[in-house]
Design a protein around this motif. Sequence first.
Motif, PDB file in Angstrom:
ATOM      1  N   GLU A  99      53.941  45.968  37.636  1.00  0.00           N
ATOM      2  CA  GLU A  99      53.794  44.756  38.422  1.00  0.00           C
ATOM      3  C   GLU A  99      52.879  44.993  39.623  1.00  0.00           C
ATOM      4  OE1 GLU A  99      56.479  41.651  41.100  1.00  0.00           O
ATOM      5  OE2 GLU A  99      57.406  43.392  40.161  1.00  0.00           O
ATOM      6  N   GLY A 100      51.759  44.274  39.630  1.00  0.00           N
ATOM      7  CA  GLY A 100      50.812  44.400  40.732  1.00  0.00           C
ATOM      8  C   GLY A 100      49.992  45.667  40.706  1.00  0.00           C
ATOM      9  N   ARG A 101      50.169  46.507  39.666  1.00  0.00           N
ATOM     10  CA  ARG A 101      49.432  47.761  39.618  1.00  0.00           C
ATOM     11  C   ARG A 101      48.759  47.970  38.250  1.00  0.00           C
ATOM     12  NH1 ARG A 101      54.546  49.879  41.515  1.00  0.00           N
ATOM     13  NH2 ARG A 101      54.563  50.377  43.737  1.00  0.00           N
ATOM     14  N   ALA A 102      48.597  46.906  37.475  1.00  0.00           N
ATOM     15  CA  ALA A 102      48.098  47.050  36.110  1.00  0.00           C
ATOM     16  C   ALA A 102      46.600  47.318  36.057  1.00  0.00           C
ATOM     17  CB  ALA A 102      48.421  45.795  35.300  1.00  0.00           C
ATOM     18  N   TYR A 103      45.872  46.957  37.105  1.00  0.00           N
ATOM     19  CA  TYR A 103      44.420  47.061  37.070  1.00  0.00           C
ATOM     20  C   TYR A 103      43.934  48.450  37.469  1.00  0.00           C
ATOM     21  CZ  TYR A 103      45.219  45.995  42.013  1.00  0.00           C
ATOM     22  OH  TYR A 103      45.686  46.009  43.306  1.00  0.00           O
ATOM     23  N   ALA A 104      42.666  48.693  37.195  1.00  0.00           N
ATOM     24  CA  ALA A 104      42.054  49.979  37.522  1.00  0.00           C
ATOM     25  C   ALA A 104      41.226  49.869  38.796  1.00  0.00           C
ATOM     26  CB  ALA A 104      41.176  50.457  36.371  1.00  0.00           C
ATOM     27  N   LEU A 105      41.178  50.956  39.531  1.00  0.00           N
ATOM     28  CA  LEU A 105      40.410  51.050  40.772  1.00  0.00           C
ATOM     29  C   LEU A 105      39.217  51.979  40.565  1.00  0.00           C
ATOM     30  CD1 LEU A 105      43.457  51.708  43.107  1.00  0.00           C
ATOM     31  CD2 LEU A 105      42.203  49.550  42.992  1.00  0.00           C
ATOM     32  N   GLY A 106      38.188  51.782  41.366  1.00  0.00           N
ATOM     33  CA  GLY A 106      37.065  52.701  41.373  1.00  0.00           C
ATOM     34  C   GLY A 106      37.055  53.478  42.680  1.00  0.00           C
ATOM     35  N   LEU A 107      37.209  54.781  42.611  1.00  0.00           N
ATOM     36  CA  LEU A 107      37.245  55.623  43.812  1.00  0.00           C
ATOM     37  C   LEU A 107      35.880  56.272  43.992  1.00  0.00           C
ATOM     38  CD1 LEU A 107      40.725  57.339  43.322  1.00  0.00           C
ATOM     39  CD2 LEU A 107      40.200  55.160  44.444  1.00  0.00           C
ATOM     40  N   GLY A 108      35.078  55.706  44.894  1.00  0.00           N
ATOM     41  CA  GLY A 108      33.782  56.276  45.215  1.00  0.00           C
ATOM     42  C   GLY A 108      33.902  57.327  46.298  1.00  0.00           C
ATOM     43  N   ILE A 109      32.758  57.670  46.909  1.00  0.00           N
ATOM     44  CA  ILE A 109      32.728  58.777  47.858  1.00  0.00           C
ATOM     45  C   ILE A 109      33.606  58.496  49.079  1.00  0.00           C
ATOM     46  CG2 ILE A 109      30.637  57.925  49.015  1.00  0.00           C
ATOM     47  CD1 ILE A 109      31.716  61.602  48.443  1.00  0.00           C
ATOM     48  N   ARG A 110      33.720  57.239  49.504  1.00  0.00           N
ATOM     49  CA  ARG A 110      34.538  56.924  50.685  1.00  0.00           C
ATOM     50  C   ARG A 110      36.014  57.211  50.406  1.00  0.00           C
ATOM     51  NH1 ARG A 110      31.294  53.464  54.226  1.00  0.00           N
ATOM     52  NH2 ARG A 110      29.383  52.900  53.111  1.00  0.00           N
ATOM     53  N   SER A 129      44.031  61.970  35.865  1.00  0.00           N
ATOM     54  CA  SER A 129      44.497  60.635  35.477  1.00  0.00           C
ATOM     55  C   SER A 129      43.387  59.602  35.490  1.00  0.00           C
ATOM     56  CB  SER A 129      45.632  60.177  36.409  1.00  0.00           C
ATOM     57  OG  SER A 129      46.741  61.037  36.326  1.00  0.00           O
ATOM     58  N   GLY A 130      42.176  60.026  35.897  1.00  0.00           N
ATOM     59  CA  GLY A 130      41.069  59.091  36.001  1.00  0.00           C
ATOM     60  C   GLY A 130      39.946  59.403  35.034  1.00  0.00           C
ATOM     61  N   PHE A 131      38.945  58.513  35.038  1.00  0.00           N
ATOM     62  CA  PHE A 131      37.765  58.664  34.181  1.00  0.00           C
ATOM     63  C   PHE A 131      36.540  58.646  35.081  1.00  0.00           C
ATOM     64  CE2 PHE A 131      34.250  57.263  31.571  1.00  0.00           C
ATOM     65  CZ  PHE A 131      34.463  57.865  30.344  1.00  0.00           C
ATOM     66  N   ALA A 132      35.753  59.715  35.057  1.00  0.00           N
ATOM     67  CA  ALA A 132      34.558  59.810  35.908  1.00  0.00           C
ATOM     68  C   ALA A 132      33.413  59.024  35.277  1.00  0.00           C
ATOM     69  CB  ALA A 132      34.163  61.269  36.093  1.00  0.00           C
ATOM     70  N   SER A 133      32.806  58.135  36.060  1.00  0.00           N
ATOM     71  CA  SER A 133      31.714  57.323  35.525  1.00  0.00           C
ATOM     72  C   SER A 133      30.664  57.065  36.597  1.00  0.00           C
ATOM     73  CB  SER A 133      32.236  55.985  35.005  1.00  0.00           C
ATOM     74  OG  SER A 133      31.173  55.164  34.540  1.00  0.00           O
ATOM     75  N   GLU A 134      29.410  57.131  36.181  1.00  0.00           N
ATOM     76  CA  GLU A 134      28.291  56.821  37.070  1.00  0.00           C
ATOM     77  C   GLU A 134      27.421  55.701  36.488  1.00  0.00           C
ATOM     78  OE1 GLU A 134      27.026  61.120  38.746  1.00  0.00           O
ATOM     79  OE2 GLU A 134      27.110  60.965  36.564  1.00  0.00           O
ATOM     80  N   ARG A 135      27.948  55.014  35.497  1.00  0.00           N
ATOM     81  CA  ARG A 135      27.151  53.997  34.806  1.00  0.00           C
ATOM     82  C   ARG A 135      27.771  52.606  34.993  1.00  0.00           C
ATOM     83  NH1 ARG A 135      23.503  56.196  31.293  1.00  0.00           N
ATOM     84  NH2 ARG A 135      23.761  58.426  30.839  1.00  0.00           N
ATOM     85  N   PHE A 136      26.896  51.640  35.220  1.00  0.00           N
ATOM     86  CA  PHE A 136      27.331  50.254  35.355  1.00  0.00           C
ATOM     87  C   PHE A 136      26.303  49.349  34.699  1.00  0.00           C
ATOM     88  CE2 PHE A 136      27.434  46.198  37.658  1.00  0.00           C
ATOM     89  CZ  PHE A 136      28.723  45.808  37.342  1.00  0.00           C
ATOM     90  N   ASP A 153      21.220  57.588  40.099  1.00  0.00           N
ATOM     91  CA  ASP A 153      21.486  56.926  41.381  1.00  0.00           C
ATOM     92  C   ASP A 153      22.493  57.690  42.223  1.00  0.00           C
ATOM     93  OD1 ASP A 153      19.797  54.739  40.777  1.00  0.00           O
ATOM     94  OD2 ASP A 153      21.380  53.819  39.593  1.00  0.00           O
ATOM     95  N   ASN A 154      23.240  58.598  41.615  1.00  0.00           N
ATOM     96  CA  ASN A 154      24.317  59.285  42.317  1.00  0.00           C
ATOM     97  C   ASN A 154      23.847  60.473  43.146  1.00  0.00           C
ATOM     98  OD1 ASN A 154      26.879  58.084  42.084  1.00  0.00           O
ATOM     99  ND2 ASN A 154      27.762  60.040  41.494  1.00  0.00           N
ATOM    100  N   ASN A 155      22.596  60.890  42.928  1.00  0.00           N
ATOM    101  CA  ASN A 155      22.010  61.982  43.714  1.00  0.00           C
ATOM    102  C   ASN A 155      22.911  63.219  43.788  1.00  0.00           C
ATOM    103  OD1 ASN A 155      19.569  60.760  44.262  1.00  0.00           O
ATOM    104  ND2 ASN A 155      20.257  59.898  46.202  1.00  0.00           N
ATOM    105  N   GLY A 156      23.498  63.571  42.665  1.00  0.00           N
ATOM    106  CA  GLY A 156      24.292  64.797  42.612  1.00  0.00           C
ATOM    107  C   GLY A 156      25.696  64.694  43.153  1.00  0.00           C
ATOM    108  N   LEU A 157      26.116  63.509  43.628  1.00  0.00           N
ATOM    109  CA  LEU A 157      27.476  63.350  44.129  1.00  0.00           C
ATOM    110  C   LEU A 157      28.475  63.363  42.980  1.00  0.00           C
ATOM    111  CD1 LEU A 157      27.021  60.441  46.690  1.00  0.00           C
ATOM    112  CD2 LEU A 157      27.244  62.866  47.187  1.00  0.00           C
ATOM    113  N   GLU A 158      29.720  63.629  43.314  1.00  0.00           N
ATOM    114  CA  GLU A 158      30.766  63.515  42.318  1.00  0.00           C
ATOM    115  C   GLU A 158      30.863  62.059  41.874  1.00  0.00           C
ATOM    116  OE1 GLU A 158      35.403  65.015  41.742  1.00  0.00           O
ATOM    117  OE2 GLU A 158      34.334  65.349  43.609  1.00  0.00           O
ATOM    118  N   PRO A 159      30.983  61.790  40.578  1.00  0.00           N
ATOM    119  CA  PRO A 159      31.025  60.394  40.104  1.00  0.00           C
ATOM    120  C   PRO A 159      32.227  59.644  40.660  1.00  0.00           C
ATOM    121  CG  PRO A 159      30.717  61.943  38.279  1.00  0.00           C
ATOM    122  CD  PRO A 159      31.077  62.768  39.480  1.00  0.00           C
TER     123      PRO A 159
END
Length: 501
Positions: A99-110, A129-136, A153-159
């Motif tokens: 409940e209220g937590r079914a969706y996925a979040l995107g955790l960027g550098i911040r 528990s996550g999936f690393a992605s740099e594509r949209f 576009d990620n310039n070597g940062l962690e996805p």
Amino acid sequence: MAARHGRKTWQYLMACVLVVSGISCFPGFVAPSTGAAPWRLPGARAEPLEAPSRASLQLSVLIVGAGPAGLLLADRLLSAGCNVHLVEARQDPREGALEGRAYALGLGIRAQRAIRTLGDELWESIKPSGFASERFKLHISEKMAIDLRTPEDNNGLEPSLLIYQSDLCSAMLDHLESNQQGAGKLKISFQSKLKSLDTSTGVATLQSGDTLSELPAADLVAGCDGVNSVVRASIAAANPAFEVEQTKLPGSFKVLRFPQMPSKLDPSAVHAIPGKGSTSAFVEPTARGACALINWRDGVDTKPLPNLGELTESAEKARETLASYFPLIEDAINEDAGQQFVNQQASQASTVKCNSYHLGRAVLLGDAAHCTGGVSGQGCSSAMKDSVVLAELLQHEVGSGRSVAETLAMYSRQQVPEGHALLDLSLGPSAEVGPLKKALYGAASFAGTLLSKVGIGDPPLQTLLTTCLTPFSEIRRDRDFFFGDFPKQAEFDEMIEKVSS
């Protein structure tokens, strides 16, 4: 920008409602920077999110809301020596409650940087528990898509890490409890709602089932309780000078969980997909398959297909209708997906804008303070940054003898401009700037996106926000030509002081 009447519905739903999951799907374009501030990579600007200090704080803290912001704040303050009572209206996510937590979040550098202020251990426990992605990808049609973000576009940062909120909160709860085992400073109350709060004394009333109980006075009450915050309502009731603008965004949405990515989609990318009629879908890969946010507008003629808002009973009819609306993902829309759809109540996104984030002993963080309705994809990241800023100010300022009230005022002065800036960046130039500048913004944004692909100018706004630590207010001020002048810090200070005085 997104709410302008007459725009194709799928486009503006993409901008307004679709992106509750944490990555903005539209608009993905941004004007080139008009100021001198460049795109900054982590470590390039002097605003570090430092690790917890060793200073001990003797504060009793009530945290309302056990989402990512509340859990991070609890962990930080417990590490600083505070006694923390964490209150959450929902069930413990580790018990399988979505409940209220079914969706996925995107955790960027911040968000990643904020989590790492507790050390690498927590981040490393979250990553599996996550999936690393740099594509949209933004799909224009079934056969045409635009790459708005690529690994280059990620310039070597962690996805970015795509993760269900339930999995993120479960990992954070495990870390919180394991670190505090036997210390006696942490209390967690699930399925307990805050009913009332005296912002001046910190006395709160809690409802657990049919039982009402008055809690001991807290030195600090942190409202991490979302867009419909009870803490924020208590501040508004206590002080007429406190102003909040809460605006519902058009359209409704539901969340579907698929066991695997639809076969017609790149399994490593996030996808924004227009459906037939007034619908749109936002699909992102996860560690356990895929998450899809399905959007539509009620009251729109979609004949011969039924409006998605009418699908409330038959799972088979929902499955058939969803497959007809979204041919690109039809193979993932099985009977279980149809059942998920009819079992859910439709949600509607909102924006929130406040003129201050504190009053007395109460303070607001995340969506309780500054909700963008998911448009920018920075909701979780900005909420976690709030937690880090508040924790570090309390450790440094209260630890040095400053009062809690004075420290909360410092928090508001620092974070209110950030919240206002993020909302502006999410919605685009308002109607007040006139049609010419709005058109110029769109054209410059499109040109900037194309030029960024050959190394000229800033990347698209969503990529910029996700892959740098430059303050939102600075990014917003770089766009004053299109948006109008952003208030100076002195103007924000004066606005906040009117609430505090």
